[in-house]
Design a protein around this motif. Structure first.
Motif, PDB file in Angstrom:
ATOM      1  N   ASP A   1     -19.331  15.293  26.635  1.00  0.00           N
ATOM      2  CA  ASP A   1     -18.313  14.694  27.499  1.00  0.00           C
ATOM      3  C   ASP A   1     -17.413  13.728  26.763  1.00  0.00           C
ATOM      4  OD1 ASP A   1     -20.610  14.691  30.238  1.00  0.00           O
ATOM      5  OD2 ASP A   1     -18.926  16.034  29.860  1.00  0.00           O
ATOM      6  N   ILE A   2     -17.134  14.038  25.510  1.00  0.00           N
ATOM      7  CA  ILE A   2     -16.191  13.203  24.762  1.00  0.00           C
ATOM      8  C   ILE A   2     -14.822  13.857  24.840  1.00  0.00           C
ATOM      9  CG2 ILE A   2     -15.552  12.502  22.425  1.00  0.00           C
ATOM     10  CD1 ILE A   2     -18.572  12.044  21.961  1.00  0.00           C
ATOM     11  N   GLU A   3     -13.824  13.025  25.081  1.00  0.00           N
ATOM     12  CA  GLU A   3     -12.467  13.537  25.300  1.00  0.00           C
ATOM     13  C   GLU A   3     -11.778  13.935  24.024  1.00  0.00           C
ATOM     14  OE1 GLU A   3     -10.826  11.103  29.097  1.00  0.00           O
ATOM     15  OE2 GLU A   3      -9.549  11.191  27.306  1.00  0.00           O
TER      16      GLU A   3
ATOM     17  N   GLN B   1      -6.655  25.198  30.466  1.00  0.00           N
ATOM     18  CA  GLN B   1      -6.770  23.767  30.729  1.00  0.00           C
ATOM     19  C   GLN B   1      -5.843  23.372  31.881  1.00  0.00           C
ATOM     20  OE1 GLN B   1      -6.065  21.437  27.224  1.00  0.00           O
ATOM     21  NE2 GLN B   1      -6.017  19.492  28.313  1.00  0.00           N
TER      22      GLN B   1
ATOM     23  N   SER C   1      -8.974  28.444  18.377  1.00  0.00           N
ATOM     24  CA  SER C   1      -8.372  29.632  17.754  1.00  0.00           C
ATOM     25  C   SER C   1      -7.461  29.340  16.580  1.00  0.00           C
ATOM     26  CB  SER C   1      -7.516  30.411  18.759  1.00  0.00           C
ATOM     27  OG  SER C   1      -8.068  30.402  19.995  1.00  0.00           O
TER      28      SER C   1
ATOM     29  N   ALA D   1      -6.632  22.469  22.981  1.00  0.00           N
ATOM     30  CA  ALA D   1      -5.709  23.314  23.744  1.00  0.00           C
ATOM     31  C   ALA D   1      -5.935  24.804  23.502  1.00  0.00           C
ATOM     32  CB  ALA D   1      -4.257  22.947  23.434  1.00  0.00           C
ATOM     33  N   CYS D   2      -6.145  25.207  22.237  1.00  0.00           N
ATOM     34  CA  CYS D   2      -6.283  26.633  21.958  1.00  0.00           C
ATOM     35  C   CYS D   2      -7.749  27.052  21.912  1.00  0.00           C
ATOM     36  CB  CYS D   2      -5.574  27.014  20.661  1.00  0.00           C
ATOM     37  SG  CYS D   2      -6.479  26.557  19.166  1.00  0.00           S
ATOM     38  N   GLU D   3      -8.640  26.142  22.289  1.00  0.00           N
ATOM     39  CA  GLU D   3     -10.069  26.446  22.370  1.00  0.00           C
ATOM     40  C   GLU D   3     -10.624  27.006  21.065  1.00  0.00           C
ATOM     41  OE1 GLU D   3     -10.689  28.807  25.925  1.00  0.00           O
ATOM     42  OE2 GLU D   3      -9.780  27.277  27.204  1.00  0.00           O
TER      43      GLU D   3
ATOM     44  N   MET E   1     -15.498   8.233  17.593  1.00  0.00           N
ATOM     45  CA  MET E   1     -15.862   9.221  18.594  1.00  0.00           C
ATOM     46  C   MET E   1     -17.207   8.866  19.202  1.00  0.00           C
ATOM     47  SD  MET E   1     -15.515  13.243  17.982  1.00  0.00           S
ATOM     48  CE  MET E   1     -17.153  13.836  17.845  1.00  0.00           C
TER      49      MET E   1
ATOM     50  N   GLU F   1      -2.857  33.241  21.206  1.00  0.00           N
ATOM     51  CA  GLU F   1      -3.745  32.067  21.103  1.00  0.00           C
ATOM     52  C   GLU F   1      -3.031  30.795  21.550  1.00  0.00           C
ATOM     53  OE1 GLU F   1      -3.448  34.990  18.214  1.00  0.00           O
ATOM     54  OE2 GLU F   1      -2.327  33.112  18.030  1.00  0.00           O
TER      55      GLU F   1
ATOM     56  N   SER G   1      -3.240  21.762  17.006  1.00  0.00           N
ATOM     57  CA  SER G   1      -3.810  20.691  16.191  1.00  0.00           C
ATOM     58  C   SER G   1      -4.400  19.601  17.067  1.00  0.00           C
ATOM     59  CB  SER G   1      -2.706  20.089  15.318  1.00  0.00           C
ATOM     60  OG  SER G   1      -1.631  19.674  16.141  1.00  0.00           O
ATOM     61  N   THR G   2      -4.680  19.942  18.338  1.00  0.00           N
ATOM     62  CA  THR G   2      -5.078  18.881  19.258  1.00  0.00           C
ATOM     63  C   THR G   2      -6.501  18.384  19.028  1.00  0.00           C
ATOM     64  OG1 THR G   2      -5.719  20.491  20.948  1.00  0.00           O
ATOM     65  CG2 THR G   2      -3.466  19.644  21.044  1.00  0.00           C
TER      66      THR G   2
ATOM     67  N   GLU H   1      -9.276  16.796  22.756  1.00  0.00           N
ATOM     68  CA  GLU H   1      -8.463  17.900  23.257  1.00  0.00           C
ATOM     69  C   GLU H   1      -8.721  19.166  22.449  1.00  0.00           C
ATOM     70  OE1 GLU H   1      -5.896  16.083  26.298  1.00  0.00           O
ATOM     71  OE2 GLU H   1      -5.991  18.152  25.624  1.00  0.00           O
TER      72      GLU H   1
ATOM     73  N   LYS I   1       2.997  28.181   9.330  1.00  0.00           N
ATOM     74  CA  LYS I   1       2.278  29.292   9.984  1.00  0.00           C
ATOM     75  C   LYS I   1       3.235  30.431  10.309  1.00  0.00           C
ATOM     76  CE  LYS I   1      -0.288  30.362  14.242  1.00  0.00           C
ATOM     77  NZ  LYS I   1       0.595  30.868  15.280  1.00  0.00           N
TER      78      LYS I   1
ATOM     79  N   MET J   1     -17.495  20.613  15.750  1.00  0.00           N
ATOM     80  CA  MET J   1     -17.384  19.243  16.264  1.00  0.00           C
ATOM     81  C   MET J   1     -16.666  19.260  17.614  1.00  0.00           C
ATOM     82  SD  MET J   1     -18.958  17.289  14.179  1.00  0.00           S
ATOM     83  CE  MET J   1     -20.095  18.617  13.901  1.00  0.00           C
TER      84      MET J   1
ATOM     85  N   ILE K   1      -3.553  29.988  25.284  1.00  0.00           N
ATOM     86  CA  ILE K   1      -4.885  29.666  25.809  1.00  0.00           C
ATOM     87  C   ILE K   1      -4.871  28.355  26.586  1.00  0.00           C
ATOM     88  CG2 ILE K   1      -7.240  29.043  25.090  1.00  0.00           C
ATOM     89  CD1 ILE K   1      -7.018  31.153  22.915  1.00  0.00           C
ATOM     90  N   VAL K   2      -3.940  27.481  26.255  1.00  0.00           N
ATOM     91  CA  VAL K   2      -3.876  26.177  26.920  1.00  0.00           C
ATOM     92  C   VAL K   2      -3.698  26.302  28.436  1.00  0.00           C
ATOM     93  CG1 VAL K   2      -1.380  25.856  26.633  1.00  0.00           C
ATOM     94  CG2 VAL K   2      -2.890  23.864  26.620  1.00  0.00           C
TER      95      VAL K   2
ATOM     96  N   ALA L   1      -4.769  27.656  16.594  1.00  0.00           N
ATOM     97  CA  ALA L   1      -3.374  27.813  17.015  1.00  0.00           C
ATOM     98  C   ALA L   1      -2.796  26.495  17.519  1.00  0.00           C
ATOM     99  CB  ALA L   1      -3.269  28.879  18.097  1.00  0.00           C
TER     100      ALA L   1
ATOM    101  N   TYR M   1       0.379  18.117  31.357  1.00  0.00           N
ATOM    102  CA  TYR M   1      -0.310  17.022  30.649  1.00  0.00           C
ATOM    103  C   TYR M   1      -0.098  15.710  31.412  1.00  0.00           C
ATOM    104  CZ  TYR M   1      -1.644  19.593  26.381  1.00  0.00           C
ATOM    105  OH  TYR M   1      -2.224  20.451  25.471  1.00  0.00           O
TER     106      TYR M   1
ATOM    107  N   PRO N   1     -17.851   8.301  27.763  1.00  0.00           N
ATOM    108  CA  PRO N   1     -17.655   9.676  28.238  1.00  0.00           C
ATOM    109  C   PRO N   1     -16.851   9.704  29.532  1.00  0.00           C
ATOM    110  CG  PRO N   1     -19.984   9.184  27.915  1.00  0.00           C
ATOM    111  CD  PRO N   1     -19.249   7.916  27.716  1.00  0.00           C
ATOM    112  N   MET N   2     -15.950  10.655  29.626  1.00  0.00           N
ATOM    113  CA  MET N   2     -15.167  10.834  30.837  1.00  0.00           C
ATOM    114  C   MET N   2     -15.614  12.123  31.487  1.00  0.00           C
ATOM    115  SD  MET N   2     -12.756   8.787  31.825  1.00  0.00           S
ATOM    116  CE  MET N   2     -11.594   9.847  32.643  1.00  0.00           C
TER     117      MET N   2
ATOM    118  N   ALA O   1     -18.288  17.730  20.875  1.00  0.00           N
ATOM    119  CA  ALA O   1     -17.617  16.699  21.661  1.00  0.00           C
ATOM    120  C   ALA O   1     -17.643  17.070  23.147  1.00  0.00           C
ATOM    121  CB  ALA O   1     -16.182  16.526  21.179  1.00  0.00           C
TER     122      ALA O   1
END
Lengths: 503, 97
Positions: free
Chosen positions: B11-13, A96, B21, B17-19, A14, A89, B25-26, B15, A241, B3, A92-93, B23, A52, A19-20, B7
């Motif tokens: 500006d590290i990519e 994005q 929460s 998705a659920c910000e 990482m 939850e 595993s990205t 992901e 879950k 983390m 939330i995506v 919910a 995506y 950086p993007m 990230a």
């Protein structure tokens, strides 16, 4: 600083990632190339697979312009119409995805249907790249007697109904003619529908569930839900879950037969190879040993039924709807080819009384005119996302045509599965782009968005742009606030289109 | 700060998705040094439920949104799982051609 350690399966540390910055003038990453011609891309379908893909295409190369079309006025596919109302939850995506739609090089066109507003060949003449991401809007069926009795619905229809999908707002499932509902299948969708039938409506009242569904559930007489699977607990397709959640529902007694938990050496091998199966099995084992409190009228029942496959749907006494199911007991046998255990009938039958059946045995994609289709697997034949002319070994690659998401892989996985799926398809597209497969100096230059607008105007098709969705979104949220819900969904086609044009 | 937040601030990519929460595993990251992994509190059931579904899961995997910066973690190195050409998700094994 520090050593670069190489781990299997890792891309890079990482700390060393370049950086993007995501912006209107995003620079291309590793792809070589000087000043880029615009690349016109059309993505058909605005669910996770489509978004995506759009996001990665915009980041993957300079000069990309992406148009996302969807037959609904509202974007986001199953995130809006599939994810359960009590799982906010997971939705939330959409934040994005909305940022992707806000990119000036990306445009959303809602209320545009491939196959009626425009054909696949028109699309391929208008865009350099067409990516089909339209998912799976049909269902697998059993093909057994009685399957067309009233009161039998696919889980997809039921889920669309409670989520306010405009194609299902009039489903009107009867939840008042019985105390027993059967759900066929034990995947996460099966658990979703069982949970919505069992959850206290006071809890559902503060979610984005469709208003008519909340009303129907409030007057529901269903007290017992049976989750029926052909195979055993080790083969149940749900994940921890969702299982943990349904087992923990207040006011619900859970019934699991200890005998069903016996495991064979083949079962143990399956669990050794899968962390998910191990944890699901543990949860089911623990639930089987819980002493059930006396069943007073306030408590509902959830029964896990294993090793039973449906053989017939039987009519009710007055013949008008389903009244019971015939189930055959099964045994597991090695399929002799892949080592997978399959359910085999034993010739022993039993009857299960019920007034509503929800079939949750898998979605299926729909073929369209001019597109190759593997009828058995229900997917478009493809090689890492590149559409093939057929499923035979002599198939050729269809230039400029790609597939992503459930239409490519089959209807499995979670939202995030589409992330990796989109990466693979976009890698294929960018590779083909580098090879110059989209530049044909002899052919006419493709018009992209301008061409699409011309076609839509000729056909008098009124599309819904992203800010049309934003008007729907604003209205739904405002109406929801009045009822302590995150939104009150607009569920009729004409009302959606009206709301999109207001103001 | 998690983390995942770190990230995004840099500006590290990664992901998310659920910000954050729990919910999805990205934001899955791999802790490269097992000593650092052991400094972290055990994942909760909820995090483990999400890790079950993570692409490229390893013995020292965590969700980036659940790893919170603290002085003992100074210098920790986290790796992102690669998206390989023959990815294996949900136990899917690609059939040989």
């Amino acid at each position: 600083m520090g050593r670069r350690l190489l781990l299997p399966h890792t891309r890079r540390l990482m700390l060393f990632l370049r950086p993007m910055r995501y912006s209107a003038s995003a620079t291309a990453t590793a792809t070589a190339g000087s000043l880029r011609d615009p690349l016109h891309v059309c993505v058909v379908g605005s669910g996770p697979a489509g978004f995506y893909t759009a996001e990665k295409m915009l980041k993957g190369r300079e000069g990309v312009r992406v148009d996302i079309i969807d037959r609904l006025p509202t974007p986001f596919g199953l995130v809006r119409s599939g994810v359960a109302p009590d799982h906010p939850e997971t939705k939330i995506v959409v934040n994005q995805f909305s940022r992707v739609a806000a990119n000036p090089r990306c445009s959303f066109f809602g209320n545009v249907t491939l196959g009626s507003d425009l054909s696949l060949s028109e699309l391929r003449k208008t865009y350099d790249v067409v990516v089909l991401a339209y998912g799976a809007e049909s269902d697998r069926s059993f093909g057994i007697p009685g399957e067309d009795l009233r009161g039998i619905h696919s889980a997809r229809e039921f889920v669309w109904w409670y989520n306010g999908h405009p194609d299902m707002c009039n489903l009107a499932p009867d939840l008042t003619n019985t105390d027993s509902a059967v759900v066929l299948g034990q995947g996460n969708v099966a658990l979703d529908v069982a949970r919505i039938l069992l959850r206290c409506t006071t809890e559902l009242a503060s979610t984005d569930i469709a208003d008519y569904a909340l009303d129907a559930l409030r007057s529901s007489t269903i007290r017992k839900v049976y989750l029926v699977g052909r195979r055993g607990p080790v083969q149940a397709a749900c994940t921890a879950k969702e299982l943990r959640e349904i087992l923990g529902l207040k006011n619900v007694n859970v019934y699991i037969k200890e005998a069903d938990l016996a495991t064979s050496p083949a079962d143990k091998e399956e669990m050794r190879n899968s962390r998910i199966k191990r944890r699901v099995y543990e949860l089911l084992s623990k639930a089987a040993t819980v002493h059930q409190e006396n069943n007073d009228n306030d408590r509902k029942e959830l029964h896990f039924v294993f090793f039973r496959k449906p053989t017939k749907f039987l009519p009710s006494e007055d013949g008008s709807t389903v009244g019971a199911m015939e189930l055959e007991k099964t045994l597991l046998k090695d399929d002799g080819a892949t080592g997978k255990q399959v359910a085999v009938g034993t010739g022993e039958f039993e009857e299960l009384k019920c007034g509503i059946v929800l079939k949750s045995i898998g979605y299926k994609s729909l073929p369209i005119e001019g597109l190759s289709f593997d009828k058995y697997r229900g997917v478009v034949p493809n090689l890492r996302g590149r559409v093939l002319s057929s499923e035979s070994e002599t198939a050729t690659v269809e230039p400029g045509l790609y597939v992503v998401g459930w239409l490519k892989r089959g209807p499995t996985g979670i939202v995030a599965t589409n992330l990796h799926c989109a990466e693979e398809t976009v890698d294929s597209i960018l590779e083909d782009d580098r090879k110059g497969l989209f530049t044909d100096p002899s052919g006419p230059k493709r018009q992209g968005r301008r061409g699409l607008l011309e076609i839509l105007e000729q056909k008098n098709a009124r599309y819904v742009p992203f800010d049309g969705w934003e008007k729907i979104d604003t209205k739904e949220k405002a109406d929801g606030e009045l009822k302590n819900k995150p939104r009150e969904k607009i569920t009729r086609w004409n009302e959606l289109l009206e709301a999109a044009r207001e103001g | 700060m998690s983390m995942l937040e770190a990230a995004h601030e840099n500006d590290i990519e990664l992901e998310g998705a659920c910000e954050g929460s729990l919910a999805c595993s990205t934001c899955h990251v791999i802790v490269m040094d097992v000593k650092d992994y052991n400094k972290l509190e055990d994942p909760t059931d909820e995090e483990n439920d999400m890790l079950d579904l993570a692409f490229g899961l390893t013995e020292t995997s965590r969700l980036g949104c659940q790893v919170i910066a603290k002085p003992e973690l100074d210098g920790v190195r986290l790796a992102l799982p690669a998206a390989t050409r023959n990815f294996a998700v949900d136990g899917f094994v690609p059939k040989p051609h």
